[in-house]
Motif scaffolding. Structure first.
Motif, short mmCIF file in Angstrom:
data_model
loop_
_atom_site.label_atom_id
_atom_site.label_comp_id
_atom_site.label_asym_id
_atom_site.label_seq_id
_atom_site.Cartn_x
_atom_site.Cartn_y
_atom_site.Cartn_z
N TRP A 1 -5.17 132.43 36.92
CA TRP A 1 -6.10 131.88 36.02
C TRP A 1 -5.63 131.41 34.94
O TRP A 1 -5.91 130.44 34.27
N PRO A 2 -4.53 132.05 34.32
CA PRO A 2 -3.83 131.62 32.93
C PRO A 2 -3.39 130.04 33.25
O PRO A 2 -3.54 129.04 32.46
N PHE A 3 -2.53 129.97 34.29
CA PHE A 3 -2.06 128.64 34.58
C PHE A 3 -3.25 127.53 34.89
O PHE A 3 -3.32 126.57 34.39
N THR A 4 -4.24 128.24 35.45
CA THR A 4 -5.58 127.18 35.65
C THR A 4 -6.23 126.65 34.52
O THR A 4 -6.33 125.72 34.08
N MET A 5 -6.45 127.90 33.46
CA MET A 5 -6.95 127.37 32.04
C MET A 5 -6.03 126.48 31.53
O MET A 5 -6.59 125.83 30.73
N ALA A 6 -4.83 126.56 31.55
CA ALA A 6 -3.79 125.70 30.71
C ALA A 6 -3.95 124.38 31.37
O ALA A 6 -4.12 123.40 30.52
#
Length: 173
Positions: free
Chosen positions: A53-58
């Motif tokens: 999810w952090p990669f997706t949010m980025a």
């Protein structure tokens, strides 16, 4: 000026959404909070074996950030530039990042601490903090940051212990 209140409100809202979406993702990727890597999947739609999810949010933040110039062009009444901006191929690269991160994320494009965790196994039963990192946290002066890091270390220990117990066939605490 060709500005309308709607364009101004939308532009401001997009800036706020960028901050709200990117900040948690960047904080997670910074390594200050690592418990997200050992948490169970957030929902049934997660396809990747690891939480991404952090990669997706980025990626979402990047897409929103790259769309902001279109709002500026509309603000100044330059419909031709707005349409050109949306038709440029690089604007859609962030969308590719979002799509890829739903399925997989290459460790080599992740932060150093994440790459080290992935090299040690990178599963939910592998602690994302090393003993050296934990010792360095304990050596820090007392303060809010130290307490937050120690809380995250403890949360990671609980989550990895639960995963190990679950794999062994025992009850999950």
């Amino acid at each position: 000026m060709y500005m309308t209140n709607d364009v101004l409100v939308i532009g401001l809202a997009m800036h706020l959404v960028v901050v709200a979406v990117v900040a948690p993702g960047l904080r997670a990727l910074s390594g200050a909070r690592r418990s997200w890597v050992v948490k169970p999947p957030y929902n049934a739609s997660q396809i990747a074996s690891r939480n991404t999810w952090p990669f997706t949010m980025a990626g979402v933040g990047g897409a929103l950030l790259m769309s902001l110039p279109a709002t500026v062009f509309e603000f100044f009444g330059r419909e031709d530039l707005r349409q050109l901006w949306w038709n440029l191929p690089f604007i859609w690269l962030a969308m590719l990042v979002i799509a890829v991160s739903c399925f997989w994320w290459p460790a080599r494009l992740a932060p150093r601490w994440y790459r080290r965790w992935a090299a040690r196994g990178g599963t939910r039963d592998v602690m994302p903090w090393t003993e050296e990192e934990i010792a360095a946290i304990r050596a820090r002066p007392e303060g809010r940051r130290r307490r937050g890091l120690l809380r995250d270390v403890q949360r990671c220990r609980e989550l990895t212990a639960a995963q190990i117990t679950e794999r062994a066939g025992g009850p999950v605490p």
